[in-house]
Design a protein around this motif. Structure first.
Motif, PDB file in Angstrom:
ATOM      1  N   ALA A  17      11.694   4.208   3.368  1.00 19.86           N
ATOM      2  CA  ALA A  17      11.353   3.031   2.557  1.00 19.86           C
ATOM      3  C   ALA A  17      10.441   2.087   3.330  1.00 19.86           C
ATOM      4  O   ALA A  17       9.464   1.562   2.783  1.00 19.86           O
ATOM      5  N   ARG A  18      10.758   1.866   4.595  1.00 22.80           N
ATOM      6  CA  ARG A  18       9.889   1.020   5.427  1.00 22.80           C
ATOM      7  C   ARG A  18       8.500   1.643   5.546  1.00 22.80           C
ATOM      8  O   ARG A  18       7.489   0.944   5.438  1.00 22.80           O
ATOM      9  N   ALA A  19       8.452   2.966   5.784  1.00 21.62           N
ATOM     10  CA  ALA A  19       7.167   3.652   5.916  1.00 21.62           C
ATOM     11  C   ALA A  19       6.353   3.580   4.629  1.00 21.62           C
ATOM     12  O   ALA A  19       5.130   3.537   4.668  1.00 21.62           O
ATOM     13  N   ALA A  20       7.043   3.554   3.502  1.00 18.30           N
ATOM     14  CA  ALA A  20       6.360   3.484   2.207  1.00 18.30           C
ATOM     15  C   ALA A  20       5.944   2.061   1.846  1.00 18.30           C
ATOM     16  O   ALA A  20       5.317   1.841   0.816  1.00 18.30           O
ATOM     17  N   GLY A  21       6.307   1.095   2.688  1.00 16.38           N
ATOM     18  CA  GLY A  21       5.865  -0.275   2.465  1.00 16.38           C
ATOM     19  C   GLY A  21       6.853  -1.179   1.758  1.00 16.38           C
ATOM     20  O   GLY A  21       6.516  -2.306   1.398  1.00 16.38           O
ATOM     21  N   TYR A  22       8.082  -0.727   1.546  1.00 14.79           N
ATOM     22  CA  TYR A  22       9.098  -1.575   0.917  1.00 14.79           C
ATOM     23  C   TYR A  22       9.681  -2.512   1.977  1.00 14.79           C
ATOM     24  O   TYR A  22      10.109  -2.061   3.037  1.00 14.79           O
ATOM     25  N   ASP A  23       9.690  -3.793   1.687  1.00 15.25           N
ATOM     26  CA  ASP A  23      10.243  -4.787   2.609  1.00 15.25           C
ATOM     27  C   ASP A  23      11.754  -4.874   2.383  1.00 15.25           C
ATOM     28  O   ASP A  23      12.262  -5.850   1.836  1.00 15.25           O
ATOM     29  N   ALA A  34      12.527  -3.712  -5.568  1.00 16.20           N
ATOM     30  CA  ALA A  34      11.349  -2.907  -5.913  1.00 16.20           C
ATOM     31  C   ALA A  34      11.644  -1.417  -5.759  1.00 16.20           C
ATOM     32  O   ALA A  34      11.251  -0.611  -6.608  1.00 16.20           O
ATOM     33  N   LEU A  35      12.362  -1.056  -4.694  1.00 15.39           N
ATOM     34  CA  LEU A  35      12.729   0.347  -4.498  1.00 15.39           C
ATOM     35  C   LEU A  35      13.659   0.814  -5.617  1.00 15.39           C
ATOM     36  O   LEU A  35      13.493   1.904  -6.155  1.00 15.39           O
ATOM     37  N   ALA A  36      14.620  -0.024  -5.977  1.00 10.80           N
ATOM     38  CA  ALA A  36      15.548   0.334  -7.057  1.00 10.80           C
ATOM     39  C   ALA A  36      14.796   0.583  -8.359  1.00 10.80           C
ATOM     40  O   ALA A  36      15.053   1.570  -9.058  1.00 10.80           O
ATOM     41  N   GLU A  37      13.849  -0.286  -8.674  1.00 13.14           N
ATOM     42  CA  GLU A  37      13.077  -0.113  -9.909  1.00 13.14           C
ATOM     43  C   GLU A  37      12.230   1.154  -9.852  1.00 13.14           C
ATOM     44  O   GLU A  37      12.181   1.924 -10.813  1.00 13.14           O
ATOM     45  N   ALA A  66       9.890  10.365  -5.205  1.00 10.85           N
ATOM     46  CA  ALA A  66       8.608   9.846  -5.693  1.00 10.85           C
ATOM     47  C   ALA A  66       8.400   8.402  -5.248  1.00 10.85           C
ATOM     48  O   ALA A  66       7.316   8.029  -4.809  1.00 10.85           O
ATOM     49  N   ALA A  67       9.453   7.591  -5.327  1.00 14.98           N
ATOM     50  CA  ALA A  67       9.346   6.181  -4.927  1.00 14.98           C
ATOM     51  C   ALA A  67       9.065   6.046  -3.437  1.00 14.98           C
ATOM     52  O   ALA A  67       8.344   5.141  -3.017  1.00 14.98           O
ATOM     53  N   LEU A  68       9.633   6.945  -2.644  1.00 13.76           N
ATOM     54  CA  LEU A  68       9.452   6.891  -1.189  1.00 13.76           C
ATOM     55  C   LEU A  68       8.212   7.648  -0.729  1.00 13.76           C
ATOM     56  O   LEU A  68       7.847   7.571   0.447  1.00 13.76           O
ATOM     57  N   ASP A  69       7.608   8.398  -1.638  1.00 19.83           N
ATOM     58  CA  ASP A  69       6.444   9.218  -1.319  1.00 19.83           C
ATOM     59  C   ASP A  69       6.779  10.228  -0.221  1.00 19.83           C
ATOM     60  O   ASP A  69       6.058  10.391   0.758  1.00 19.83           O
ATOM     61  N   VAL A  70       7.941  10.888  -0.376  1.00 18.57           N
ATOM     62  CA  VAL A  70       8.374  11.953   0.532  1.00 18.57           C
ATOM     63  C   VAL A  70       8.620  13.209  -0.298  1.00 18.57           C
ATOM     64  O   VAL A  70       8.879  13.119  -1.499  1.00 18.57           O
ATOM     65  N   PRO A  71       8.567  14.366   0.322  1.00 16.94           N
ATOM     66  CA  PRO A  71       8.837  15.600  -0.437  1.00 16.94           C
ATOM     67  C   PRO A  71      10.275  15.634  -0.966  1.00 16.94           C
ATOM     68  O   PRO A  71      11.223  15.290  -0.252  1.00 16.94           O
ATOM     69  N   TYR A  72      10.404  16.045  -2.191  1.00 16.67           N
ATOM     70  CA  TYR A  72      11.723  16.179  -2.832  1.00 16.67           C
ATOM     71  C   TYR A  72      12.633  17.086  -2.006  1.00 16.67           C
ATOM     72  O   TYR A  72      13.817  16.802  -1.814  1.00 16.67           O
ATOM     73  N   PRO A  90       9.496   9.847   7.622  1.00 17.44           N
ATOM     74  CA  PRO A  90       8.056   9.692   7.822  1.00 17.44           C
ATOM     75  C   PRO A  90       7.760   8.431   8.623  1.00 17.44           C
ATOM     76  O   PRO A  90       8.545   7.481   8.629  1.00 17.44           O
ATOM     77  N   GLU A  91       6.636   8.448   9.297  1.00 17.28           N
ATOM     78  CA  GLU A  91       6.218   7.265  10.037  1.00 17.28           C
ATOM     79  C   GLU A  91       5.488   6.330   9.095  1.00 17.28           C
ATOM     80  O   GLU A  91       4.946   6.752   8.077  1.00 17.28           O
ATOM     81  N   GLU A  92       5.486   5.057   9.470  1.00 15.96           N
ATOM     82  CA  GLU A  92       4.807   4.074   8.635  1.00 15.96           C
ATOM     83  C   GLU A  92       3.347   4.459   8.486  1.00 15.96           C
ATOM     84  O   GLU A  92       2.698   4.884   9.430  1.00 15.96           O
ATOM     85  N   ARG A  93       2.855   4.337   7.286  1.00 16.64           N
ATOM     86  CA  ARG A  93       1.481   4.702   7.016  1.00 16.64           C
ATOM     87  C   ARG A  93       0.831   3.580   6.202  1.00 16.64           C
ATOM     88  O   ARG A  93       1.496   2.882   5.451  1.00 16.64           O
ATOM     89  N   PRO A  94      -0.472   3.440   6.372  1.00 19.64           N
ATOM     90  CA  PRO A  94      -1.143   2.366   5.639  1.00 19.64           C
ATOM     91  C   PRO A  94      -1.159   2.656   4.141  1.00 19.64           C
ATOM     92  O   PRO A  94      -1.188   3.809   3.718  1.00 19.64           O
TER      93      PRO A  94
END
Length: 128
Positions: A17-23, A34-37, A66-72, A90-94
């Protein structure tokens, strides 16, 4: 199959979640909401999951991936539902315009290109 440790699952999802940009560390809970939604889950379920108290139900894993942008498949492994070594978070990505477009549900290549042009114009305007 892997051992479905709620703590390990929570650590993985927290880092993803952090890597995907969720605070998710915000005291106001905006990133968790936001992650829950995005994952179509309740805020309470997300809080329990991130705290390592529970592994989410199998039917919630695809929207969460899908929300985390990681493989299922990675979430299936971390949840203990699929064999194989558990992946590292995953590591934080821009956040690029293309990634943002995908997260917003913009899929058609011509629409993604238009979104990228719009973002570039807005970024130029902000710098001026």
């Amino acid at each position: 199959m892997n051992d479905p440790s709620p703590e390990r699952f929570g650590r993985y999802v927290t880092e993803a979640a952090r890597a995907a940009g969720y605070d998710i560390d915000s005291p106001r809970g905006g990133g968790r909401k936001a992650l829950a939604e995005a994952a179509r889950m309740s805020a309470a379920s997300v809080s329990r999951m991130l705290a390592g108290k529970t592994v989410v139900q199998a039917e919630s894993l695809r929207p969460l991936a899908a929300a985390l942008d990681v493989p299922y498949e990675d979430l299936l492994k971390v949840a203990g539902l699929l064999g194989g070594p558990a992946p590292e978070p995953p590591e934080e990505r821009p956040l690029t315009p293309a990634v943002a477009a995908r997260r917003l549900g913009i899929r058609a290549s011509e629409h993604v290109a238009a979104f990228e042009v719009l973002v570039a114009a807005l970024q130029r305007a902000e710098r001026e």
